[in-house]
Scaffold this active site. Structure first.
Site, PDB file in Angstrom:
ATOM      1  N   MET A   9      22.352  -1.911 -22.687  1.00 19.47           N
ATOM      2  CA  MET A   9      22.594  -0.677 -23.393  1.00 19.47           C
ATOM      3  C   MET A   9      23.275   0.283 -22.161  1.00 19.47           C
ATOM      4  O   MET A   9      23.389  -0.128 -20.922  1.00 19.47           O
ATOM      5  CB  MET A   9      21.499  -0.136 -24.004  1.00 19.47           C
ATOM      6  N   ASP A  28       0.668  -1.298   0.088  1.00 22.71           N
ATOM      7  CA  ASP A  28      -0.054  -0.093  -0.102  1.00 22.71           C
ATOM      8  C   ASP A  28       0.880   1.239   0.066  1.00 22.71           C
ATOM      9  O   ASP A  28       0.277   2.467  -0.190  1.00 22.71           O
ATOM     10  CB  ASP A  28      -0.970   0.198   1.341  1.00 22.71           C
TER      11      ASP A  28
END
Ligand code: ADP
Length: 737
Positions: free
Chosen positions: A563, A157
């Site tokens: 990358m 939550d």
């Protein structure tokens, strides 16, 4: 000399489970061992401590290998009634003390952390009682005069003061957005409205962020009950969206949503209102436990890892006066705060909600929360203003694709329209800007872009040569562009900076300009995080999970190329999240000695019972040692103990739909960009700035500072906050001798 008694830590997970708890457990165990302690796991929350016996087991370095990708918690969690009673806690104290355990990491919600605090407070008294009734010997009790506690919040939550994020919230958001995206496509086919209920009894974080990320029309959250007449406002929102050509409508309801009188508003109430007022057959979906399930996101793994590491470190350096600590995340960094202060602050919010002091509750959740709330209102209730002087604001991309670029354009267009301005899209980046490729963007043009991967405006690599500058200035004049927003990566920043510096030669360039960071490489100045990096990281981590699974049967070393150009962000964070034995970063380069040392580690590992060794290498780590070269060296020196595979992950890293975090980040940064442009236009300045998250907050950095902030050779910022995480990754990758 007397031998020092071993320091013993135990770790438990308690209360509701949350994705990412395993990464925290792994980090506690490995960091604990690395720091010279012995670490125990307590099974099924406090129950294992109360039961003793097999409920408390030693955990080895290897026993927590390969668990980060698993949802739930491998040591089990439970709600334990006995621990709520003093007698239960006395049993727990006995079972811990007799094993010499006086340091405890508790991973759970505020109930679990309260229980931990109580145990710490009662510890000396409980041990006295145990000695008095003969259950514990006096020497053992004397050797463990206090119980040190480190609390880590696991709760989907995101409902805890003292940490910006709780473990599991980001993964839950992933589950919600997967569902919202799926619902949105079926809803669009039938032109239907859906009401989706998400978790959050006291905290509307999930509903709020999912509504922004999902491009939803309306959200109901506990901290901001709607005003009387909200039903009209909601219906008006839906009508407006439909008039813009939107075919699907989604309303998010947190399970704790209520009205101003405190009366609950359920998903079904919303459905009924829609039926009565709009005559629409809305459908209700209650997401329930899927939100807790599934693989933890990259963020939940890296954050839980950082927290677990710090929890072990805090316990081993704890002083008597420290008291129980909460290990949280604040503005991207780990932060320790007194545990009970956070729990008390949290309880205070509950009281505010119960007594109808909603504004106070909203404020107590912190600045970022209030900012998100304002952002959702601005995005979902466009109320076009007539600006006193409507301006023409152009938006463009440049360079490589970053998932979330579309979301940023959508948000910028919406927020710009809202302020009465005309929004323009530049096709294909600087190529379009130098050839007049500019068109007006309506709200309908960008509808549905918040979850869409790619970049619909087009982005490509295009070198701005001297002769293009004149053409760019012409486009700005011809299209009467008053301000320019660039949403892109390093190359785009560099080009806009060039335009900024050419203002004296080309007066048409003297307009407000804003750079918004969007690159998976996360290598631009003025922001700790760029749009797209989180999505790429999730893709990388998912790929590594699969690669690891594929190798179950063989003795194999992987060299996986990610990358990032000359920035190791993706590589290091992937190593933290997915677990890797080595990460070769451009910031450090690669030395032959290092490769030889790693080969030695592999030989040792593969001679024992290990079957896998994962190394990650940023594409630009070192020009001399390419991924292929590194793989060949490893293979040549493997002595037949293992084989080597190299994997170049490639362009999948730029693809896919943006993660929830990237969608929200895109909306936040776009709102910062529109704000910056409007400020400049109103004050008549030609300010050029970079928008970004600095210390976790929206900031404007003047473009003139770019040169000071950037290492132009390496094409990355001079200061990179995340480099501090190298120690964590290294510590957890290699068992101490
Ligand atoms: P969460 O930690 O997710 O908030 P709970 O409130 O159910 O979940 O708490 C989990 C467990 O923590 C409980 O079952 C109990 O064992 C322990 N606990 C919770 N509150 C207390 C308390 N006030 N005193 C002692 N133990 C507690």
């Amino acid at each position: 000399m007397a031998q020092l008694a071993p320091r013993r830590i135990a770790v438990l997970t308690s209360g509701g489970d949350a994705q990412g708890m395993n990464a925290a457990v792994r980090a506690v165990v490995r960091a604990g061992i690395a720091f010279g302690a012995e670490v125990y796991g307590i099974r099924d929350g406090y129950q294992g401590a109360v039961d003793g016996g097999e409920g408390i087991v030693p955990l080895s370095w290897e026993s927590v290998g390969g668990i980060q990708h698993r949802g739930g918690t491998v040591i089990g969690t439970a709600r334990c009634r006995a621990f709520r009673e003093r007698a239960g806690r006395r049993q727990a104290a006995l079972h811990l003390a007799e094993r010499g355990i006086d340091r405890l990491v508790v991973i759970g919600g505020d109930g679990s952390l309260t229980g931990a605090d109580q145990l710490a407070q009662e510890w000396p008294g409980l041990l006295d009682e145990l000695v008095a009734d003969g259950s514990l010997d006096r020497e053992t009790a004397a050797a463990h005069p206090r119980l040190s506690i480190a609390g880590v919040v696991g709760s989907i939550d995101n409902d805890m003061v003292g940490t910006d994020m709780t473990i599991g919230a980001d993964s839950a958001l992933h589950r919600i957005i997967e569902a919202v995206d799926a619902i949105s496509s079926t809803a669009a086919s039938h032109q239907r409205t859906f009401v989706v209920e998400v978790m959050g009894r006291r905290c509307g974080y999930l509903a709020l962020t999912a509504a922004i990320a999902g491009g939803c029309d309306f959200a109901l959250i506990p901290e901001a009950p709607p005003e009387v007449g909200w039903q009209d406002e909601m219906c008006e929102s839906l009508r407006r969206a439909r008039s813009l050509g939107r075919r699907d409508s989604i309303i998010l309801v947190a399970e704790g949503a209520c009205d101003r009188s405190g009366a609950p508003i359920t998903a079904d109430d919303v459905r009924r209102e829609l039926q009565e007022r709009l005559g629409e057959q809305a459908r209700v979906t209650i997401l329930g436990h899927v939100q807790r399930g599934g693989t933890p996101s990259a963020f939940d793994r890296s954050m839980a890892t950082m927290m677990g590491y710090d929890a072990a470190s805090a316990l081993l350096s704890a002083r008597p006066e420290d008291g129980p600590q909460l290990i949280g995340i604040h503005r991207n960094r780990v932060r320790r705060t007194p545990l009970m202060r956070s729990v008390a602050d949290n309880r205070a919010i509950a009281t505010m909600l119960d007594s109808g002091r909603y504004d106070q509750a909203l404020a107590a959740r912190g600045d970022s929360y209030a900012e998100l709330f304002g952002l959702l209102r601005a995005l979902s209730h466009p109320s076009p203003d007539q600006a006193s002087k409507p301006a023409r604001i152009a938006i463009m991309h440049d360079g490589g694709l970053a998932p979330g670029m579309n979301a940023a354009v959508r948000a910028a267009v919406r927020l710009g329209h809202d302020r009465g301005h005309v929004m323009l899209g530049v096709q294909d980046g600087f190529a379009g800007l130098s050839s007049g490729g500019v068109r007006e963007l309506s709200l309908a043009d960008v509808e549905g872009w918040s979850g869409l991967g790619g970049a619909d405006l087009g982005t490509r690599r295009f070198d701005v040569a001297d002769e293009h500058l004149y053409a760019v200035a012409r486009t700005i004049e011809d299209h009467r562009i008053d301000a320019l927003i660039l949403i892109g990566g390093f190359a785009g920043y560099e080009k806009l900076y060039r335009l900024y510096r050419e203002r004296t030669r080309y007066p048409a360039l003297g307009i407000p300009m804003v750079c918004v960071p969007a690159t998976i490489d996360n290598n631009v100045p003025g922001s700790e995080l760029a749009i797209g990096a989180d999505t790429a990281l999730n893709t990388i981590v998912d790929s590594i999970d699969r690669i690891k699974q594929s190798a179950m049967a063989a003795n194999r070393c992987f060299v996986i190329e990610t990358m990032g150009r000359r920035c190791g962000y993706l590589t290091l964070l992937a190593a933290l999240s997915a677990g890797a034995e080595q990460a070769y970063l451009p910031e450090e380069g690669i030395e032959l000695d290092q490769l030889m040392a790693d080969i030695e580690r592999m030989r040792t590992r593969f001679r024992s019972d290990r079957s896998l060794f994962v190394t990650l290498r940023t594409e630009g780590a070192d020009d001399r040692y390419s991924t292929e070269t590194v793989s060949r060296i490893f293979a040549a020196e493997g002595q037949g103990l293992f084989d080597v595979r190299s994997v170049v992950l490639g362009h999948v890293q730029q693809g896919g739909n943006p993660s929830p975090f990237d969608r929200v980040l895109a909306a936040r940064l776009a709102s910062g960009a529109i704000e910056a442009v409007c400020r400049a236009l109103e004050s008549g300045s030609h300010e050029a700035v970079m928008i970004g998250l600095v210390d976790g907050q929206l900031r404007r950095t003047p473009m003139r500072q770019m040169s000071d902030l950037v290492d132009w050779d390496a094409r990355r910022p001079v200061d990179q906050w995340w480099l501090g995480l190298r120690t964590v990754a290294r510590t957890l990758a290699e068992p101490p001798n």
